[in-house]
Design a protein around this motif. Structure first.
Motif, PDB file in Angstrom:
ATOM      1  N   ILE A 153      33.003  13.575  60.239  1.00 50.96           N
ATOM      2  CA  ILE A 153      33.122  13.482  61.706  1.00 50.96           C
ATOM      3  C   ILE A 153      31.777  13.108  62.319  1.00 50.96           C
ATOM      4  CG2 ILE A 153      33.520  14.845  63.799  1.00 50.96           C
ATOM      5  CD1 ILE A 153      35.667  16.382  62.185  1.00 50.96           C
ATOM      6  N   GLY A 154      30.704  13.693  61.806  1.00 54.94           N
ATOM      7  CA  GLY A 154      29.368  13.353  62.316  1.00 54.94           C
ATOM      8  C   GLY A 154      29.028  11.890  62.072  1.00 54.94           C
ATOM      9  N   GLN A 155      29.400  11.380  60.881  1.00 53.58           N
ATOM     10  CA  GLN A 155      29.145   9.972  60.572  1.00 53.58           C
ATOM     11  C   GLN A 155      29.937   9.056  61.507  1.00 53.58           C
ATOM     12  OE1 GLN A 155      26.891   8.889  58.354  1.00 53.58           O
ATOM     13  NE2 GLN A 155      27.303   6.829  59.028  1.00 53.58           N
ATOM     14  N   ARG A 156      31.200   9.416  61.737  1.00 52.08           N
ATOM     15  CA  ARG A 156      32.024   8.613  62.657  1.00 52.08           C
ATOM     16  C   ARG A 156      31.461   8.665  64.070  1.00 52.08           C
ATOM     17  NH1 ARG A 156      38.250   9.774  60.729  1.00 52.08           N
ATOM     18  NH2 ARG A 156      38.041   8.767  58.702  1.00 52.08           N
ATOM     19  N   ALA A 157      30.978   9.825  64.464  1.00 58.30           N
ATOM     20  CA  ALA A 157      30.384   9.944  65.798  1.00 58.30           C
ATOM     21  C   ALA A 157      29.142   9.064  65.909  1.00 58.30           C
ATOM     22  CB  ALA A 157      30.037  11.405  66.091  1.00 58.30           C
ATOM     23  N   GLN A 158      28.321   9.027  64.845  1.00 57.31           N
ATOM     24  CA  GLN A 158      27.138   8.160  64.860  1.00 57.31           C
ATOM     25  C   GLN A 158      27.542   6.697  64.934  1.00 57.31           C
ATOM     26  OE1 GLN A 158      24.875   9.150  61.384  1.00 57.31           O
ATOM     27  NE2 GLN A 158      23.746  10.801  62.415  1.00 57.31           N
ATOM     28  N   ASP A 159      28.562   6.311  64.148  1.00 57.99           N
ATOM     29  CA  ASP A 159      29.034   4.922  64.185  1.00 57.99           C
ATOM     30  C   ASP A 159      29.559   4.556  65.569  1.00 57.99           C
ATOM     31  OD1 ASP A 159      28.349   4.694  61.531  1.00 57.99           O
ATOM     32  OD2 ASP A 159      30.408   4.940  60.783  1.00 57.99           O
ATOM     33  N   GLY A 160      30.320   5.468  66.157  1.00 57.54           N
ATOM     34  CA  GLY A 160      30.843   5.223  67.502  1.00 57.54           C
ATOM     35  C   GLY A 160      29.729   5.102  68.529  1.00 57.54           C
ATOM     36  N   ALA A 161      28.737   5.986  68.419  1.00 59.40           N
ATOM     37  CA  ALA A 161      27.603   5.927  69.351  1.00 59.40           C
ATOM     38  C   ALA A 161      26.831   4.630  69.168  1.00 59.40           C
ATOM     39  CB  ALA A 161      26.680   7.127  69.130  1.00 59.40           C
ATOM     40  N   ARG A 162      26.674   4.188  67.900  1.00 58.37           N
ATOM     41  CA  ARG A 162      25.979   2.930  67.632  1.00 58.37           C
ATOM     42  C   ARG A 162      26.736   1.750  68.250  1.00 58.37           C
ATOM     43  NH1 ARG A 162      25.732   3.397  62.410  1.00 58.37           N
ATOM     44  NH2 ARG A 162      23.840   4.627  62.497  1.00 58.37           N
ATOM     45  N   LYS A 163      28.079   1.755  68.123  1.00 54.15           N
ATOM     46  CA  LYS A 163      28.885   0.681  68.708  1.00 54.15           C
ATOM     47  C   LYS A 163      28.765   0.667  70.226  1.00 54.15           C
ATOM     48  CE  LYS A 163      32.386   0.177  65.130  1.00 54.15           C
ATOM     49  NZ  LYS A 163      33.814   0.307  64.803  1.00 54.15           N
ATOM     50  N   ILE A 164      28.824   1.835  70.832  1.00 52.10           N
ATOM     51  CA  ILE A 164      28.688   1.917  72.288  1.00 52.10           C
ATOM     52  C   ILE A 164      27.315   1.418  72.713  1.00 52.10           C
ATOM     53  CG2 ILE A 164      28.515   3.534  74.216  1.00 52.10           C
ATOM     54  CD1 ILE A 164      30.749   5.146  72.869  1.00 52.10           C
ATOM     55  N   TYR A 165      26.286   1.801  71.966  1.00 46.21           N
ATOM     56  CA  TYR A 165      24.929   1.341  72.274  1.00 46.21           C
ATOM     57  C   TYR A 165      24.835  -0.176  72.188  1.00 46.21           C
ATOM     58  CZ  TYR A 165      19.855   0.882  71.893  1.00 46.21           C
ATOM     59  OH  TYR A 165      18.555   0.515  72.081  1.00 46.21           O
ATOM     60  N   GLN A 166      25.451  -0.751  71.138  1.00 48.54           N
ATOM     61  CA  GLN A 166      25.428  -2.214  70.994  1.00 48.54           C
ATOM     62  C   GLN A 166      26.199  -2.888  72.121  1.00 48.54           C
ATOM     63  OE1 GLN A 166      26.981  -2.715  67.042  1.00 48.54           O
ATOM     64  NE2 GLN A 166      24.973  -2.542  66.065  1.00 48.54           N
ATOM     65  N   ILE A 167      27.335  -2.326  72.511  1.00 48.39           N
ATOM     66  CA  ILE A 167      28.120  -2.898  73.608  1.00 48.39           C
ATOM     67  C   ILE A 167      27.309  -2.878  74.895  1.00 48.39           C
ATOM     68  CG2 ILE A 167      30.126  -2.482  75.094  1.00 48.39           C
ATOM     69  CD1 ILE A 167      31.616  -1.564  72.548  1.00 48.39           C
ATOM     70  N   ILE A 168      26.647  -1.751  75.149  1.00 49.17           N
ATOM     71  CA  ILE A 168      25.838  -1.640  76.372  1.00 49.17           C
ATOM     72  C   ILE A 168      24.696  -2.648  76.344  1.00 49.17           C
ATOM     73  CG2 ILE A 168      24.241  -0.125  77.617  1.00 49.17           C
ATOM     74  CD1 ILE A 168      26.109   2.206  76.868  1.00 49.17           C
ATOM     75  N   ASN A 169      24.008  -2.756  75.214  1.00 52.96           N
ATOM     76  CA  ASN A 169      22.904  -3.714  75.121  1.00 52.96           C
ATOM     77  C   ASN A 169      23.393  -5.147  75.246  1.00 52.96           C
ATOM     78  OD1 ASN A 169      20.727  -2.039  74.982  1.00 52.96           O
ATOM     79  ND2 ASN A 169      20.635  -2.007  72.764  1.00 52.96           N
ATOM     80  N   ASP A 170      24.535  -5.473  74.604  1.00 51.58           N
ATOM     81  CA  ASP A 170      25.085  -6.829  74.727  1.00 51.58           C
ATOM     82  C   ASP A 170      25.437  -7.135  76.178  1.00 51.58           C
ATOM     83  OD1 ASP A 170      24.760  -7.109  72.026  1.00 51.58           O
ATOM     84  OD2 ASP A 170      26.892  -6.825  71.535  1.00 51.58           O
ATOM     85  N   LYS A 171      26.049  -6.183  76.852  1.00 51.77           N
ATOM     86  CA  LYS A 171      26.422  -6.371  78.256  1.00 51.77           C
ATOM     87  C   LYS A 171      25.180  -6.539  79.111  1.00 51.77           C
ATOM     88  CE  LYS A 171      30.155  -6.200  80.481  1.00 51.77           C
ATOM     89  NZ  LYS A 171      31.014  -7.343  80.630  1.00 51.77           N
ATOM     90  N   LYS A 172      24.158  -5.738  78.802  1.00 54.47           N
ATOM     91  CA  LYS A 172      22.896  -5.810  79.550  1.00 54.47           C
ATOM     92  C   LYS A 172      22.237  -7.182  79.358  1.00 54.47           C
ATOM     93  CE  LYS A 172      18.638  -3.213  79.468  1.00 54.47           C
ATOM     94  NZ  LYS A 172      17.988  -2.038  78.918  1.00 54.47           N
ATOM     95  N   GLU A 173      22.233  -7.678  78.119  1.00 56.13           N
ATOM     96  CA  GLU A 173      21.667  -9.004  77.843  1.00 56.13           C
ATOM     97  C   GLU A 173      22.478 -10.089  78.531  1.00 56.13           C
ATOM     98  OE1 GLU A 173      21.322  -9.563  73.640  1.00 56.13           O
ATOM     99  OE2 GLU A 173      19.987  -7.847  73.394  1.00 56.13           O
ATOM    100  N   GLN A 174      23.797  -9.944  78.528  1.00 58.97           N
ATOM    101  CA  GLN A 174      24.658 -10.933  79.172  1.00 58.97           C
ATOM    102  C   GLN A 174      24.389 -10.979  80.675  1.00 58.97           C
ATOM    103  OE1 GLN A 174      28.813 -10.104  78.770  1.00 58.97           O
ATOM    104  NE2 GLN A 174      29.446 -12.085  79.552  1.00 58.97           N
ATOM    105  N   ILE A 175      24.241  -9.819  81.284  1.00 60.59           N
ATOM    106  CA  ILE A 175      23.946  -9.768  82.718  1.00 60.59           C
ATOM    107  C   ILE A 175      22.585 -10.395  82.989  1.00 60.59           C
ATOM    108  CG2 ILE A 175      23.395  -8.187  84.615  1.00 60.59           C
ATOM    109  CD1 ILE A 175      25.604  -6.343  83.494  1.00 60.59           C
ATOM    110  N   SER A 176      21.606 -10.099  82.136  1.00 55.00           N
ATOM    111  CA  SER A 176      20.272 -10.676  82.299  1.00 55.00           C
ATOM    112  C   SER A 176      20.319 -12.195  82.168  1.00 55.00           C
ATOM    113  CB  SER A 176      19.325 -10.076  81.267  1.00 55.00           C
ATOM    114  OG  SER A 176      18.054 -10.668  81.353  1.00 55.00           O
ATOM    115  N   ASN A 177      21.059 -12.697  81.167  1.00 47.17           N
ATOM    116  CA  ASN A 177      21.187 -14.142  80.984  1.00 47.17           C
ATOM    117  C   ASN A 177      21.904 -14.788  82.161  1.00 47.17           C
ATOM    118  OD1 ASN A 177      19.882 -14.009  78.535  1.00 47.17           O
ATOM    119  ND2 ASN A 177      21.762 -13.925  77.338  1.00 47.17           N
TER     120      ASN A 177
END
Length: 147
Positions: A69-93
């Motif tokens: 469960i902890g590993q899945r939570a880390q993977d989920g948090a990593r995906k959310i972090y990547q989505i946020i960063n991708d969205k942030k980069e897209q807005i910046s672009n």
């Protein structure tokens, strides 16, 4: 695993102890004081620490489940972090592209006055000698000095 259990327990305790609005249903519930809740929480934590001694097989399986469960939570948090960063980069672009377009576009005008090169040649030139003969006959007088 113990850290997650402790955090969950104490967070639940805090949520239970938060003040809430009075409703007709809340009068029917038993009233528990803060001291009683802390004493019960301490007893529960003490009992949980002894659980692995009483049931080692269940504790081992629970530890493996907590790891998964902890590993899945880390993977989920990593995906959310990547989505946020991708969205942030897209807005910046998008902002950069918009700024580039704004720099390259023609200046705004209302259209009430023709811009150079618009309309026919006669209307684009400002007329000259628009004063009438009566206007030209008047003698110019500057401002009068104050007395």
């Amino acid at each position: 695993m113990r850290f997650l259990l402790r955090i969950t327990f104490w967070l639940g305790l805090v949520l239970v102890l938060l003040p809430r609005d009075k409703t007709p249903d809340s009068e029917k519930l038993p009233q528990i004081g803060a001291a009683d809740a802390v004493q019960a929480a301490t007893a529960a934590v003490s009992d949980m620490t002894q659980f692995c001694k009483r049931q080692p097989a269940a504790c081992e399986v629970g530890g493996q489940a907590a790891t998964i469960i902890g590993q899945r939570a880390q993977d989920g948090a990593r995906k959310i972090y990547q989505i946020i960063n991708d969205k942030k980069e897209q807005i910046s672009n998008d902002k950069n592209e918009k700024n580039d377009k704004n720099d390259k576009k023609a200046p705004d005008h209302t259209g009430s006055i023709a811009m150079a090169g618009e309309g026919d040649a006669a209307s684009s030139e400002a007329p000259r000698d628009t004063l009438s003969q009566d206007d030209l006959a008047l003698e110019w007088r500057g401002p009068q000095p104050a007395n």
